[in-house]
Design a protein around this motif. Structure first.
Motif, PDB file in Angstrom:
ATOM      1  N   SER A  77       1.058  -1.595  -0.051  1.00 30.44           N
ATOM      2  CA  SER A  77      -0.030  -0.416   0.280  1.00 30.44           C
ATOM      3  C   SER A  77       0.584   1.731  -0.180  1.00 30.44           C
ATOM      4  CB  SER A  77      -1.241  -0.261   1.254  1.00 30.44           C
ATOM      5  OG  SER A  77      -1.844   1.302   1.367  1.00 30.44           O
ATOM      6  N   GLY A  78       0.058   2.188  -0.577  1.00 30.99           N
ATOM      7  CA  GLY A  78       1.318   3.672  -0.880  1.00 30.99           C
ATOM      8  C   GLY A  78       1.574   3.878  -1.206  1.00 30.99           C
ATOM      9  N   GLY A  79       2.762   4.032  -1.774  1.00 31.00           N
ATOM     10  CA  GLY A  79       4.320   4.729  -2.578  1.00 31.00           C
ATOM     11  C   GLY A  79       5.548   3.950  -2.169  1.00 31.00           C
ATOM     12  N   THR A  80       6.607   3.979  -3.279  1.00 28.37           N
ATOM     13  CA  THR A  80       8.228   3.907  -3.064  1.00 28.37           C
ATOM     14  C   THR A  80       8.129   5.450  -3.179  1.00 28.37           C
ATOM     15  OG1 THR A  80       8.144   2.927  -5.008  1.00 28.37           O
ATOM     16  CG2 THR A  80       7.906   1.325  -3.478  1.00 28.37           C
ATOM     17  N   VAL A 124      18.811  14.242   1.227  1.00 34.27           N
ATOM     18  CA  VAL A 124      17.478  14.130   1.768  1.00 34.27           C
ATOM     19  C   VAL A 124      16.457  14.355   0.413  1.00 34.27           C
ATOM     20  CG1 VAL A 124      19.268  14.901   3.495  1.00 34.27           C
ATOM     21  CG2 VAL A 124      18.874  16.736   1.101  1.00 34.27           C
ATOM     22  N   ARG A 125      16.806  13.653  -0.519  1.00 37.34           N
ATOM     23  CA  ARG A 125      16.099  13.966  -1.662  1.00 37.34           C
ATOM     24  C   ARG A 125      15.430  12.532  -2.512  1.00 37.34           C
ATOM     25  NH1 ARG A 125      20.077  17.702  -3.680  1.00 37.34           N
ATOM     26  NH2 ARG A 125      19.841  19.591  -3.050  1.00 37.34           N
ATOM     27  N   GLY A 126      14.068  12.481  -2.534  1.00 36.32           N
ATOM     28  CA  GLY A 126      13.660  11.161  -3.578  1.00 36.32           C
ATOM     29  C   GLY A 126      12.872  11.532  -4.739  1.00 36.32           C
ATOM     30  N   ILE A 127      13.345  10.119  -5.191  1.00 39.08           N
ATOM     31  CA  ILE A 127      11.528  10.308  -6.518  1.00 39.08           C
ATOM     32  C   ILE A 127      10.456   9.313  -5.948  1.00 39.08           C
ATOM     33  CG2 ILE A 127      10.696   9.778  -8.585  1.00 39.08           C
ATOM     34  CD1 ILE A 127      13.976   9.743  -9.421  1.00 39.08           C
ATOM     35  N   THR A 128       9.512   9.966  -6.048  1.00 42.51           N
ATOM     36  CA  THR A 128       7.828   9.443  -4.959  1.00 42.51           C
ATOM     37  C   THR A 128       6.376   9.330  -5.738  1.00 42.51           C
ATOM     38  OG1 THR A 128       7.482   8.292  -2.928  1.00 42.51           O
ATOM     39  CG2 THR A 128       7.980  11.357  -3.533  1.00 42.51           C
ATOM     40  N   ASN A 129       5.351   9.345  -5.602  1.00 42.03           N
ATOM     41  CA  ASN A 129       4.400   9.729  -6.252  1.00 42.03           C
ATOM     42  C   ASN A 129       3.377   9.943  -5.011  1.00 42.03           C
ATOM     43  OD1 ASN A 129       3.211   6.695  -4.621  1.00 42.03           O
ATOM     44  ND2 ASN A 129       4.784   6.492  -6.660  1.00 42.03           N
ATOM     45  N   PHE A 130       2.446   9.833  -5.502  1.00 39.70           N
ATOM     46  CA  PHE A 130       1.118  10.986  -4.662  1.00 39.70           C
ATOM     47  C   PHE A 130       0.466   9.862  -4.084  1.00 39.70           C
ATOM     48  CE2 PHE A 130       1.757  13.996  -7.784  1.00 39.70           C
ATOM     49  CZ  PHE A 130       2.564  15.145  -7.315  1.00 39.70           C
ATOM     50  N   ALA A 131       0.807   8.434  -3.875  1.00 35.05           N
ATOM     51  CA  ALA A 131      -0.397   7.364  -3.537  1.00 35.05           C
ATOM     52  C   ALA A 131      -0.561   7.421  -1.962  1.00 35.05           C
ATOM     53  CB  ALA A 131       0.563   6.244  -3.425  1.00 35.05           C
ATOM     54  N   THR A 132      -1.906   7.097  -1.834  1.00 32.51           N
ATOM     55  CA  THR A 132      -1.624   7.988  -0.165  1.00 32.51           C
ATOM     56  C   THR A 132      -2.042   7.115   0.894  1.00 32.51           C
ATOM     57  OG1 THR A 132      -4.386   7.232  -0.648  1.00 32.51           O
ATOM     58  CG2 THR A 132      -3.444  10.332  -0.657  1.00 32.51           C
ATOM     59  N   GLY A 133      -2.290   5.342   0.330  1.00 35.99           N
ATOM     60  CA  GLY A 133      -2.589   4.193   0.824  1.00 35.99           C
ATOM     61  C   GLY A 133      -3.606   4.125   1.480  1.00 35.99           C
ATOM     62  N   LYS A 134      -4.903   4.675   1.213  1.00 33.72           N
ATOM     63  CA  LYS A 134      -5.839   4.929   1.676  1.00 33.72           C
ATOM     64  C   LYS A 134      -7.027   3.447   1.664  1.00 33.72           C
ATOM     65  CE  LYS A 134     -10.577   8.028   2.449  1.00 33.72           C
ATOM     66  NZ  LYS A 134     -10.658   9.227   1.470  1.00 33.72           N
ATOM     67  N   LEU A 135      -6.881   3.213  -0.090  1.00 30.22           N
ATOM     68  CA  LEU A 135      -7.352   1.615   0.115  1.00 30.22           C
ATOM     69  C   LEU A 135      -6.897   0.672   0.249  1.00 30.22           C
ATOM     70  CD1 LEU A 135      -9.454   0.767  -1.974  1.00 30.22           C
ATOM     71  CD2 LEU A 135      -8.096   0.514  -3.719  1.00 30.22           C
ATOM     72  N   GLY A 136      -5.661   0.612   0.499  1.00 25.40           N
ATOM     73  CA  GLY A 136      -4.818  -0.602   1.370  1.00 25.40           C
ATOM     74  C   GLY A 136      -5.030  -0.177   2.277  1.00 25.40           C
ATOM     75  N   LEU A 139      -1.561   5.692   5.265  1.00 25.10           N
ATOM     76  CA  LEU A 139      -2.028   5.269   5.534  1.00 25.10           C
ATOM     77  C   LEU A 139      -2.441   3.631   6.248  1.00 25.10           C
ATOM     78  CD1 LEU A 139      -4.975   8.327   4.562  1.00 25.10           C
ATOM     79  CD2 LEU A 139      -3.425   8.264   6.157  1.00 25.10           C
ATOM     80  N   VAL A 140      -1.988   3.499   7.353  1.00 20.56           N
ATOM     81  CA  VAL A 140      -1.917   2.625   8.585  1.00 20.56           C
ATOM     82  C   VAL A 140      -2.895   2.670   9.400  1.00 20.56           C
ATOM     83  CG1 VAL A 140       0.290   2.264   6.989  1.00 20.56           C
ATOM     84  CG2 VAL A 140      -0.343   3.348   9.388  1.00 20.56           C
TER      85      VAL A 140
END
Length: 237
Positions: free
Chosen positions: A7-10, A17-29, A52-53
């Protein structure tokens, strides 16, 4: 049943201090985990760092996942013990290799050589106006799931943007066969909002629809139980 949910994103690090990510919230998970827990199943939730957990529960184990490598390690550890895998996580398609300033790239005769370099700074300097970031494709985690546990019931997700139902179904079916999944939940970003989440749960021969995250979760739990009972030739879970 023993359930594993991603759930969510990687987040793929560029430096410390920086990274590439996405906007997945994990709400459905989160909702999926709660629904499986409500029907007395054991749940392992592999959740992105900001996902979200659910609240603590005696049948729930939460493991935070940072990048694709940490997800692969956790999957290798847990999948052999699992009956059902629901792979909702938005996994990064690319990971950083090397970042440097535009002038360095323009002066390099062999661009390919930059792909073997690595940044050693804890924080890459931000003095340059332009930077070039080289990326490489990450492995498809879903493709390895049935190799690690051929008997697992696998439910994958396919997210597209502003496509027809026919194209959404065709793409989801291709993923179903390619990854040997039992179901693919196909959804379109344009039909997802705070109050709505349209999804099509697709198997080899059937398509069922849902209009909210709660309905999607209930449908997935129901179909997981049916598939598990059928596969094990018994009516109890």
């Amino acid at each position: 049943m023993h359930i594993l949910i991603t759930s969510g994103g990687t987040t793929e690090p560029i430096d410390d201090v920086r990274g590439i990510t996405n906007f997945a919230t994990g709400k459905l998970g989160k909702i999926l985990a709660e629904q499986f827990l409500a029907t007395n199943h054991q749940v392992v939730l592999l959740a992105g760092l900001t996902a979200l957990v659910p609240d603590n529960h005696p049948n729930l184990q939460i493991i935070r996942i940072s990048n694709v490598d940490s997800l692969a390690i956790a999957m290798n550890q847990w999948l052999p013990k699992i009956n059902v895998c629901v792979h909702t996580m938005a996994v990064s398609d690319y990971t950083p290799v090397y970042m440097t300033d535009l002038e360095t790239v323009e002066k390099t005769q062999d661009i390919q050589s930059l792909l073997t370099r690595q940044n050693t700074e804890h924080k890459i300097s931000s003095q340059e106006t332009y930077q070039v970031l080289f990326l490489k494709k990450t492995p498809k985690i879903i493709a390895s799931i049935k190799n690690l546990n051929p008997d697992i019931i696998l439910i994958g997700f396919k997210l597209m943007v502003d496509v027809s139902d026919a194209q959404l179904i065709e793409t989801a079916r291709a993923s179903l066969y390619k990854n040997n999944a039992d179901y693919i939940l196909a959804n379109d970003l344009t039909t997802i909002s705070e109050t709505q989440h349209k999804g099509l749960l697709i198997s080899q021969h059937h398509i069922q629809s849902a209009d909210t995250k709660q309905q999607i979760a209930q449908l997935i739990v129901s179909k997981s139980e049916e598939a598990y009972d059928k596969r094990n030739h018994r009516g109890n879970r």
